[in-house]
Design a protein around this motif. Structure first.
Motif, PDB file in Angstrom:
ATOM      1  N   THR A   1      -6.012 -14.098  -9.398  1.00 43.96           N
ATOM      2  CA  THR A   1      -5.196 -14.086  -8.183  1.00 43.96           C
ATOM      3  C   THR A   1      -5.040 -12.651  -7.679  1.00 43.96           C
ATOM      4  N   PRO A   2      -5.408 -12.397  -6.427  1.00 40.76           N
ATOM      5  CA  PRO A   2      -5.258 -11.041  -5.910  1.00 40.76           C
ATOM      6  C   PRO A   2      -3.787 -10.689  -5.695  1.00 40.76           C
ATOM      7  N   THR A   3      -3.403  -9.552  -6.210  1.00 35.80           N
ATOM      8  CA  THR A   3      -2.067  -9.001  -5.987  1.00 35.80           C
ATOM      9  C   THR A   3      -2.243  -7.632  -5.335  1.00 35.80           C
ATOM     10  N   GLU A   4      -1.181  -7.127  -4.753  1.00 35.00           N
ATOM     11  CA  GLU A   4      -1.262  -5.786  -4.158  1.00 35.00           C
ATOM     12  C   GLU A   4      -1.757  -4.775  -5.180  1.00 35.00           C
ATOM     13  N   LYS A   5      -1.199  -4.832  -6.385  1.00 33.28           N
ATOM     14  CA  LYS A   5      -1.548  -3.863  -7.421  1.00 33.28           C
ATOM     15  C   LYS A   5      -3.032  -3.955  -7.794  1.00 33.28           C
ATOM     16  N   LYS A   6      -3.545  -5.169  -7.974  1.00 33.80           N
ATOM     17  CA  LYS A   6      -4.959  -5.347  -8.325  1.00 33.80           C
ATOM     18  C   LYS A   6      -5.874  -4.858  -7.199  1.00 33.80           C
ATOM     19  N   VAL A   7      -5.500  -5.182  -5.972  1.00 32.26           N
ATOM     20  CA  VAL A   7      -6.328  -4.790  -4.840  1.00 32.26           C
ATOM     21  C   VAL A   7      -6.338  -3.275  -4.688  1.00 32.26           C
ATOM     22  N   VAL A   8      -5.173  -2.636  -4.786  1.00 34.73           N
ATOM     23  CA  VAL A   8      -5.112  -1.175  -4.700  1.00 34.73           C
ATOM     24  C   VAL A   8      -6.002  -0.559  -5.771  1.00 34.73           C
ATOM     25  N   LYS A   9      -5.905  -1.061  -6.995  1.00 35.01           N
ATOM     26  CA  LYS A   9      -6.716  -0.526  -8.097  1.00 35.01           C
ATOM     27  C   LYS A   9      -8.205  -0.633  -7.791  1.00 35.01           C
ATOM     28  N   GLU A  10      -8.654  -1.792  -7.300  1.00 34.94           N
ATOM     29  CA  GLU A  10     -10.078  -1.990  -7.033  1.00 34.94           C
ATOM     30  C   GLU A  10     -10.562  -1.142  -5.855  1.00 34.94           C
ATOM     31  N   VAL A  11      -9.733  -0.976  -4.839  1.00 37.57           N
ATOM     32  CA  VAL A  11     -10.127  -0.115  -3.721  1.00 37.57           C
ATOM     33  C   VAL A  11     -10.247   1.326  -4.200  1.00 37.57           C
ATOM     34  N   ILE A  12      -9.294   1.768  -5.004  1.00 42.67           N
ATOM     35  CA  ILE A  12      -9.370   3.127  -5.562  1.00 42.67           C
ATOM     36  C   ILE A  12     -10.634   3.284  -6.398  1.00 42.67           C
TER      37      ILE A  12
ATOM     38  N   ARG B   1      -2.112   7.165  -0.674  1.00 44.84           N
ATOM     39  CA  ARG B   1      -1.003   6.672   0.150  1.00 44.84           C
ATOM     40  C   ARG B   1      -1.527   5.750   1.250  1.00 44.84           C
ATOM     41  N   GLY B   2      -2.616   6.142   1.875  1.00 39.04           N
ATOM     42  CA  GLY B   2      -3.207   5.328   2.926  1.00 39.04           C
ATOM     43  C   GLY B   2      -3.708   3.983   2.412  1.00 39.04           C
ATOM     44  N   ILE B   3      -4.328   3.993   1.239  1.00 38.35           N
ATOM     45  CA  ILE B   3      -4.810   2.751   0.629  1.00 38.35           C
ATOM     46  C   ILE B   3      -3.636   1.825   0.334  1.00 38.35           C
ATOM     47  N   LYS B   4      -2.594   2.359  -0.258  1.00 42.63           N
ATOM     48  CA  LYS B   4      -1.422   1.540  -0.581  1.00 42.63           C
ATOM     49  C   LYS B   4      -0.786   0.955   0.673  1.00 42.63           C
ATOM     50  N   ALA B   5      -0.697   1.748   1.737  1.00 41.28           N
ATOM     51  CA  ALA B   5      -0.109   1.268   2.991  1.00 41.28           C
ATOM     52  C   ALA B   5      -0.989   0.178   3.610  1.00 41.28           C
ATOM     53  N   MET B   6      -2.313   0.364   3.566  1.00 42.15           N
ATOM     54  CA  MET B   6      -3.231  -0.624   4.123  1.00 42.15           C
ATOM     55  C   MET B   6      -3.103  -1.955   3.386  1.00 42.15           C
ATOM     56  N   VAL B   7      -3.105  -1.909   2.058  1.00 41.57           N
ATOM     57  CA  VAL B   7      -3.026  -3.123   1.260  1.00 41.57           C
ATOM     58  C   VAL B   7      -1.672  -3.798   1.469  1.00 41.57           C
ATOM     59  N   LYS B   8      -0.596  -3.012   1.476  1.00 43.99           N
ATOM     60  CA  LYS B   8       0.735  -3.588   1.706  1.00 43.99           C
ATOM     61  C   LYS B   8       0.763  -4.307   3.049  1.00 43.99           C
ATOM     62  N   HIS B   9       0.221  -3.693   4.074  1.00 44.73           N
ATOM     63  CA  HIS B   9       0.154  -4.298   5.405  1.00 44.73           C
ATOM     64  C   HIS B   9      -0.619  -5.617   5.358  1.00 44.73           C
ATOM     65  N   ASP B  10      -1.734  -5.617   4.669  1.00 42.56           N
ATOM     66  CA  ASP B  10      -2.565  -6.821   4.596  1.00 42.56           C
ATOM     67  C   ASP B  10      -1.895  -7.959   3.808  1.00 42.56           C
ATOM     68  N   PHE B  11      -0.968  -7.622   2.917  1.00 38.56           N
ATOM     69  CA  PHE B  11      -0.295  -8.636   2.127  1.00 38.56           C
ATOM     70  C   PHE B  11       0.990  -9.142   2.795  1.00 38.56           C
ATOM     71  N   THR B  12       1.385  -8.515   3.924  1.00 41.40           N
ATOM     72  CA  THR B  12       2.610  -8.984   4.605  1.00 41.40           C
ATOM     73  C   THR B  12       2.271  -9.743   5.856  1.00 41.40           C
TER      74      THR B  12
END
Length: 115
Positions: free
Chosen positions: A52-63, A104-115
Motif C-alpha cells: 500500500t502506498p503511503t506518503e512515507k514510502k513514496v517519499v523514500k522511493e522518489v528520493i 522539502r520539495g519532494i515531501k511537499a509534492m507527495v503530501k499534495h498528491d495524497f490530499t
C-alpha cells in the motif's frame, strides 16, 4: 524512471499485483508526427511502490530514484567536513543545502498528491 504516455497518467496507478506506480512531474507536450500532424503526449517520472502506498514510502522511493544511499552519505559527510573545518570547499555546504531544498520539495509534492 522517465516514462511517456498518450493519456494523462494517474498519479497513483494500481498495477494489480501488490504494487503501484507513483507518477510525478507530469508534463503535457505537443509533438510533430511524421505525417505533419501534431499529437499530445505526457512525459513524467515514475517510481514503483510495493504494498500500500503511503506518503512515507513514496517519499523514500522518489528520493532513492534521485540519490542512492552512498550519494546521500557523501553529501552529509562533505557538509559535516565543511562545518568542522576539515574542508574549505564552499560547494560542500551548498550541495547539501540544495539537496535539503529538493527533499522539502519532494515531501511537499507527495503530501499534495495524497490530499
Amino acid at each position: 524512471m522517465k516514462s511517456q504516455s498518450n493519456k494523462r497518467p494517474q498519479v497513483l496507478h494500481d498495477l494489480g499485483n501488490g504494487s503501484h506506480h507513483y507518477n510525478f512531474n507530469i508534463v503535457e507536450k505537443t509533438i510533430d508526427e511524421e505525417d505533419g500532424k501534431t499529437s499530445k503526449v505526457f512525459e513524467y517520472d515514475q517510481v514503483l511502490i510495493w504494498d500500500t502506498p503511503t506518503e512515507k514510502k513514496v517519499v523514500k522511493e522518489v528520493i532513492r530514484s534521485k540519490w542512492d544511499a552512498n550519494q546521500e552519505f557523501d553529501l552529509v559527510n562533505s557538509y559535516n567536513a565543511f562545518n568542522e573545518g576539515v574542508s574549505d570547499d564552499e560547494s560542500d555546504k551548498d550541495n547539501y543545502l540544495d539537496y535539503l531544498d529538493e527533499i522539502r520539495g519532494i515531501k511537499a509534492m507527495v503530501k499534495h498528491d495524497f490530499t
